[in-house]
Design a protein around this motif. Structure first.
Motif, short mmCIF file in Angstrom:
data_model
loop_
_atom_site.label_atom_id
_atom_site.label_comp_id
_atom_site.label_asym_id
_atom_site.label_seq_id
_atom_site.Cartn_x
_atom_site.Cartn_y
_atom_site.Cartn_z
N SER A 242 45.01 26.20 28.09
CA SER A 242 45.61 26.08 26.76
C SER A 242 47.12 26.27 26.87
N LEU A 243 47.87 25.39 26.21
CA LEU A 243 49.33 25.50 26.24
C LEU A 243 49.81 26.79 25.58
N ALA A 244 49.26 27.11 24.40
CA ALA A 244 49.70 28.32 23.69
C ALA A 244 49.41 29.57 24.50
N LEU A 245 48.21 29.64 25.09
CA LEU A 245 47.85 30.81 25.90
C LEU A 245 48.72 30.88 27.15
N ALA A 246 48.94 29.75 27.79
CA ALA A 246 49.78 29.73 29.00
C ALA A 246 51.21 30.16 28.69
N GLU A 247 51.76 29.72 27.55
CA GLU A 247 53.12 30.12 27.17
C GLU A 247 53.19 31.62 26.93
N ASN A 248 52.18 32.19 26.31
CA ASN A 248 52.16 33.64 26.08
C ASN A 248 52.12 34.41 27.39
N VAL A 249 51.28 33.98 28.31
CA VAL A 249 51.18 34.66 29.61
C VAL A 249 52.48 34.51 30.39
N ALA A 250 53.04 33.30 30.40
CA ALA A 250 54.26 33.05 31.17
C ALA A 250 55.43 33.88 30.65
N ASN A 251 55.52 34.06 29.34
CA ASN A 251 56.64 34.79 28.74
C ASN A 251 56.37 36.28 28.56
N PHE A 252 55.21 36.75 29.01
CA PHE A 252 54.87 38.15 28.76
C PHE A 252 55.79 39.07 29.57
N PRO A 253 56.27 40.18 28.98
CA PRO A 253 57.23 41.04 29.68
C PRO A 253 56.63 41.92 30.77
N LEU A 254 55.30 41.98 30.86
CA LEU A 254 54.64 42.74 31.93
C LEU A 254 53.96 41.78 32.90
N PRO A 255 53.85 42.15 34.17
CA PRO A 255 53.12 41.29 35.11
C PRO A 255 51.67 41.10 34.66
N VAL A 256 51.21 39.85 34.73
CA VAL A 256 49.84 39.53 34.32
C VAL A 256 49.04 39.16 35.57
N ILE A 257 47.92 39.86 35.76
CA ILE A 257 47.02 39.56 36.88
C ILE A 257 45.77 38.90 36.30
N ALA A 258 45.47 37.70 36.78
CA ALA A 258 44.31 36.95 36.29
C ALA A 258 43.17 37.08 37.28
N GLY A 259 42.05 37.59 36.82
CA GLY A 259 40.83 37.65 37.62
C GLY A 259 39.71 37.02 36.83
N ILE A 260 39.80 35.71 36.66
CA ILE A 260 38.90 34.99 35.75
C ILE A 260 37.53 34.77 36.37
N GLY A 261 37.42 34.74 37.67
CA GLY A 261 36.11 34.83 38.29
C GLY A 261 35.47 33.54 38.74
N HIS A 262 36.25 32.58 39.24
CA HIS A 262 35.66 31.36 39.80
C HIS A 262 36.38 31.01 41.10
N GLU A 263 35.60 30.77 42.11
CA GLU A 263 36.17 30.53 43.43
C GLU A 263 36.91 29.20 43.53
N ARG A 264 36.35 28.14 42.94
CA ARG A 264 36.91 26.81 43.17
C ARG A 264 37.76 26.30 42.01
N ASP A 265 37.68 26.93 40.84
CA ASP A 265 38.40 26.43 39.67
C ASP A 265 39.69 27.21 39.47
N GLU A 266 40.75 26.47 39.20
CA GLU A 266 42.05 27.08 38.90
C GLU A 266 42.50 26.61 37.53
N THR A 267 42.66 27.56 36.61
CA THR A 267 43.09 27.23 35.26
C THR A 267 44.61 27.34 35.17
N VAL A 268 45.13 26.87 34.04
CA VAL A 268 46.57 26.96 33.82
C VAL A 268 47.00 28.42 33.75
#
Length: 442
Positions: A242-268
């Motif tokens: 999602s563009l809106a979600l990606a923009e929020n994560v990219a601009n967030f003032p704290l480091p964001v660690i993503a552990g979404i849980g899929h070996e072969r899939d890479e989300t935005v």
């Protein structure tokens, strides 16, 4: 079709019943649209019922996102079950609303149920390509905005222990993440604050963006944000592209660690996050390893400080040892010089004292010789002065005045010098050379 008669003659048809008209439409479609067609469309709805799949298809204007065409589609149970298995195996996702699909259909018009497209095949590669295209469009948009690498540029805090977790509270991945942090073999302490969010379905974007806004209001309370999903079907990952979600994560003032849980899939979200790991347990391991690295760094620094202090102490001990050997020699030399100086000063002081005593004796002897003569002269002068005072005292004796014929009149013991001092009735006392009298003023 109904015909009217006039004078026994049949007239041209004037109207059709609905059934007749619908049958005519069906016959026209069956005659003019024989065969099957591949059609690309977006699913606005997709639901299963009794093994059948009912879909709503839509085509939107790319500029304004306005629907240009809509249609219903059905896939019967006999076709849908193998098509669904094939689609999910290749794409790793379920057919869901918002998905672009390429369907093989034929038209069907029923007099009672109307028109619909009957689905006989689906091309999974088209959907994969569309999702990849959409993901690339979002990534390109983020690059143009200059925020794609923004969160990655934030430094990871050394002591990353206050963790804001975005996850479903019932997710197994969240439980695994929490348990691994709490049971880490080094005994490190972590503060975990859960911010519940929807992690699959159509509400993922809105839910996670809302939670990130909550965390932003408490930015000072946390060191980083961990987004945990874990498990579930790959189709549920579409919410993370999602563009809106990606923009929020990219601009967030704290480091964001993503552990979404899929070996072969890479989300935005994986792409724009500071760090992306495959599973929630990998996210926990990352935090533990980060703290372990800091601990090791501090241990190395302690060792370096210890070694530096030990070397400095050894250098100082050598310096003190050198001084301990040099100081007695220097002290002996200084002591000899000072003793010699003290001896010289003692001789000078003794000579000065003897000279002062001799001078004092001379002055005392001279004064002893001068005192008797000075005392004699002083006594003679004082005797002469006493004789002069005696003569003055005798000259001032009142008796001498009385002897020359004068008298002294007194009022209350004081001599009367002026008659204005007297008042009638005052008692006066008059003294003569021989005798005295009393009188009263009239």
């Amino acid at each position: 079709m109904r015909n009217k008669t006039a004078g026994g003659k049949r007239m041209t048809p004037s109207h059709y019943t609905l059934f007749e008209l619908n049958r005519l439409v069906r016959q026209s479609i069956e005659l003019s649209m024989r065969g099957e067609f591949w059609v690309e469309a977006e699913l606005s709805e997709a639901r299963e019922n009794n093994g059948h799949c009912y879909m709503s298809l839509v085509q939107k204007d790319e500029a304004g996102n306005t629907p240009l065409a809509k249609a219903s589609a059905k896939c019967w149970r006999s076709s849908w079950l193998p098509l669904r298995q094939k689609f999910e195996k290749i794409t790793g996702m379920r057919v869901s609303p918002g998905m672009k699909v390429l369907l093989k259909v034929y038209p069907q018009f029923h007099e009672a149920f109307g028109f619909s497209w009957i689905v006989v095949d689906i091309d999974p590669t088209y959907t994969l390509g569309d999702m990849a295209r959409r993901r690339m469009e979002i990534i390109k948009r983020l690059e143009e905005e200059g925020v794609l690498e923004l969160n990655k540029q934030l430094p990871l805090p050394m002591f990353m222990q206050r963790i804001a977790v975005v996850s479903s509270p019932t997710a197994a991945g969240y439980g695994d993440f929490r348990d691994q942090l709490q049971a880490n073999p080094y005994g490190y302490q972590f503060s975990i604050t859960l911010f519940p969010a929807t992690m699959q379905g159509e509400d993922v974007e809105q839910s996670i963006v809302g939670v990130l806004n909550e965390i932003y209001q408490r930015e000072a309370d946390f060191d980083c944000v961990v987004i945990i999903r874990g498990g579930g079907a790959s189709s549920d990952l579409s919410g993370f592209d999602s563009l809106a979600l990606a923009e929020n994560v990219a601009n967030f003032p704290l480091p964001v660690i993503a552990g979404i849980g899929h070996e072969r899939d890479e989300t935005v979200v994986d792409i724009v996050a500071h760090t992306s790991v495959k599973t929630p347990t990998a996210a926990a391991a990352l935090l533990i390893d980060n703290l372990r690295s800091v601990d090791q760094l501090l241990s190395d620094m302690r060792q370096r400080i210890y070694s530096s202090v030990r070397l400095s102490m050894q250098a100082e001990l050598q310096r003190l040892s050198h001084f301990s050997q040099v100081i007695p020699t220097l002290f002996s030399l200084v002591s000899t010089r000072q003793l010699s100086r003290i001896g010289t000063l003692s001789q000078r002081l003794l000579s000065a004292a003897q000279q002062q005593v001799a001078e004092s004796k001379g002055r005392t002897q001279l004064m002893a010789e001068r005192i008797p003569a000075a005392a004699g002269r002083r006594l003679s002068d004082e005797r002469h002065r006493l004789e002069m005072l005696s003569q003055s005292v005798r000259a001032l004796d009142p008796q001498l005045i009385l002897d020359r014929g004068y008298s002294i009149t007194q009022l209350n013991g004081k001599a009367v010098r002026n008659s204005s001092e007297l008042a009638p009735g005052d008692e006066l006392h008059t003294r003569f050379a021989e005798g005295e009298v009393k009188s009263v003023v009239e």
